[in-house]
Motif scaffolding. Structure first.
Motif, short mmCIF file in Angstrom:
data_model
loop_
_atom_site.label_atom_id
_atom_site.label_comp_id
_atom_site.label_asym_id
_atom_site.label_seq_id
_atom_site.Cartn_x
_atom_site.Cartn_y
_atom_site.Cartn_z
N LEU A 156 0.83 -1.20 0.00
CA LEU A 156 0.00 0.00 0.00
C LEU A 156 0.86 1.25 0.00
CD1 LEU A 156 -2.74 -1.01 2.59
CD2 LEU A 156 -2.81 -1.21 0.10
N ARG A 157 0.59 2.15 -0.94
CA ARG A 157 1.29 3.42 -1.00
C ARG A 157 0.57 4.46 -0.15
NH1 ARG A 157 5.11 4.32 -5.16
NH2 ARG A 157 6.13 2.31 -5.38
N THR A 158 -0.79 4.47 -0.23
CA THR A 158 -1.57 5.43 0.53
C THR A 158 -2.87 4.79 0.98
OG1 THR A 158 -2.63 6.27 -1.48
CG2 THR A 158 -0.72 7.48 -0.69
N MET A 159 -3.43 5.38 2.03
CA MET A 159 -4.78 5.04 2.48
C MET A 159 -5.53 6.36 2.54
SD MET A 159 -7.35 4.89 4.94
CE MET A 159 -6.61 5.83 6.21
N ILE A 160 -6.65 6.43 1.82
CA ILE A 160 -7.42 7.67 1.78
C ILE A 160 -8.84 7.36 2.23
CG2 ILE A 160 -8.32 9.51 0.30
CD1 ILE A 160 -5.92 8.89 -1.59
N GLY A 161 -9.28 8.08 3.26
CA GLY A 161 -10.66 7.95 3.73
C GLY A 161 -11.46 9.18 3.32
N ILE A 162 -12.60 8.95 2.70
CA ILE A 162 -13.47 10.03 2.24
C ILE A 162 -14.74 10.01 3.08
CG2 ILE A 162 -14.74 10.99 0.29
CD1 ILE A 162 -12.78 9.36 -1.52
N ASN A 163 -14.96 11.05 3.87
CA ASN A 163 -16.19 11.19 4.65
C ASN A 163 -16.44 9.97 5.53
OD1 ASN A 163 -18.41 12.78 5.37
ND2 ASN A 163 -19.74 11.65 3.99
N GLY A 164 -15.39 9.53 6.23
CA GLY A 164 -15.50 8.31 7.02
C GLY A 164 -15.83 8.55 8.48
N VAL A 165 -16.19 7.48 9.13
CA VAL A 165 -16.43 7.47 10.58
C VAL A 165 -15.20 6.83 11.21
CG1 VAL A 165 -17.88 6.54 12.41
CG2 VAL A 165 -18.91 7.24 10.24
N TYR A 166 -14.48 7.59 12.02
CA TYR A 166 -13.26 7.08 12.62
C TYR A 166 -13.36 6.97 14.13
CZ TYR A 166 -11.96 8.47 7.97
OH TYR A 166 -11.93 8.63 6.61
N ASP A 167 -14.30 7.65 14.73
CA ASP A 167 -14.53 7.57 16.16
C ASP A 167 -15.95 7.02 16.35
OD1 ASP A 167 -15.17 7.97 18.86
OD2 ASP A 167 -13.98 9.82 18.99
N ILE A 168 -16.05 5.71 16.50
CA ILE A 168 -17.34 5.04 16.55
C ILE A 168 -18.18 5.52 17.73
CG2 ILE A 168 -18.48 2.80 16.81
CD1 ILE A 168 -17.28 3.32 14.02
N GLU A 169 -17.54 5.67 18.91
CA GLU A 169 -18.29 6.10 20.09
C GLU A 169 -18.89 7.49 19.88
OE1 GLU A 169 -17.46 7.04 24.79
OE2 GLU A 169 -16.15 5.63 23.75
N ASP A 170 -18.10 8.40 19.33
CA ASP A 170 -18.60 9.75 19.08
C ASP A 170 -19.72 9.73 18.04
OD1 ASP A 170 -18.34 12.70 19.39
OD2 ASP A 170 -17.80 12.57 17.26
N HIS A 171 -19.57 8.92 17.01
CA HIS A 171 -20.61 8.85 15.98
C HIS A 171 -21.91 8.26 16.55
CE1 HIS A 171 -22.00 9.23 11.89
NE2 HIS A 171 -22.51 8.02 11.98
N PHE A 172 -21.77 7.28 17.44
CA PHE A 172 -22.97 6.71 18.05
C PHE A 172 -23.71 7.77 18.88
CE2 PHE A 172 -25.42 4.29 21.17
CZ PHE A 172 -26.18 3.51 20.29
#
Length: 193
Positions: A156-172
């Motif tokens: 893998l050269r890069t990992m790109i997240g577009i409009n993702g949920v990264y903090d599940i507790e906060d999103h809940f």
């Protein structure tokens, strides 16, 4: 296409021309993981992404993955991880460079590519770790269902997240505030109630 998952299908988008100068026949690769709140969505809905990246000179791989309620986030990450392995092994047949893979995800797909990348980094970290650190990393990998497969992170050269949920507790909390938590598959897909 890979593994035993019923969702193990993918689409490959490529041009029928040679790769960029200096790398004859080898094009950079994008694995694009769709979103859908972990419970819906399909690789076919994102064919437009594959076609666009194809016109930009990439080989684009768009996988399916097990959706909730048929699987939880562990299965989803295992599916994405298996897709990375398949891509690394077979993308040269499609003119792609297995050493130049970009992992991109949208929404829930962004969360899954972040987890997949993080867990593979943890596995790689075990190589130069103390016994106690290796034990802690083994526990993290075990809890996520990734115990025995070889590392794929070097592809893998890069990992790109577009409009993702990264903090599940906060999103809940956000979903609860909006009174939609009972309708969302998020908590259940993460293994909650």
């Amino acid at each position: 296409v890979w593994e035993q998952s019923p969702a193990a299908l993918l689409d490959v988008y490529l041009q029928n021309t040679q790769g960029p100068p200096g790398e004859p026949g080898m094009r950079p690769v994008v694995i694009f993981v769709h979103g859908g709140a972990w419970g819906w969505g399909s690789r076919t809905e994102y064919a437009f992404v594959g076609r666009f990246l194809q016109t930009m000179g990439f080989v684009c791989v768009i996988p399916s993955y097990t959706l909730f309620p048929k699987g939880n986030v562990q299965q989803m990450v295992a599916d994405i991880d298996a897709c990375v392995q398949w891509t690394r092994d077979f993308v040269p047949r499609y003119g792609g460079d297995p050493g130049c893979i970009h992992l991109v995800g949208h929404s829930a797909g962004a969360h899954l590519v972040a987890l997949t990348t993080m867990l593979r980094l943890c596995q790689d970290a075990k190589i130069n770790s103390t016994a106690a650190e290796k034990h802690r990393l083994d526990n993290v990998l075990y809890e996520c269902g990734l115990t025995s497969s070889p590392s794929r992170i070097r592809s893998l050269r890069t990992m790109i997240g577009i409009n993702g949920v990264y903090d599940i507790e906060d999103h809940f909390k956000h979903e609860s505030y909006r009174c939609v938590e009972k309708f969302s598959p998020m908590a259940r897909a993460m293994g909650g109630e």
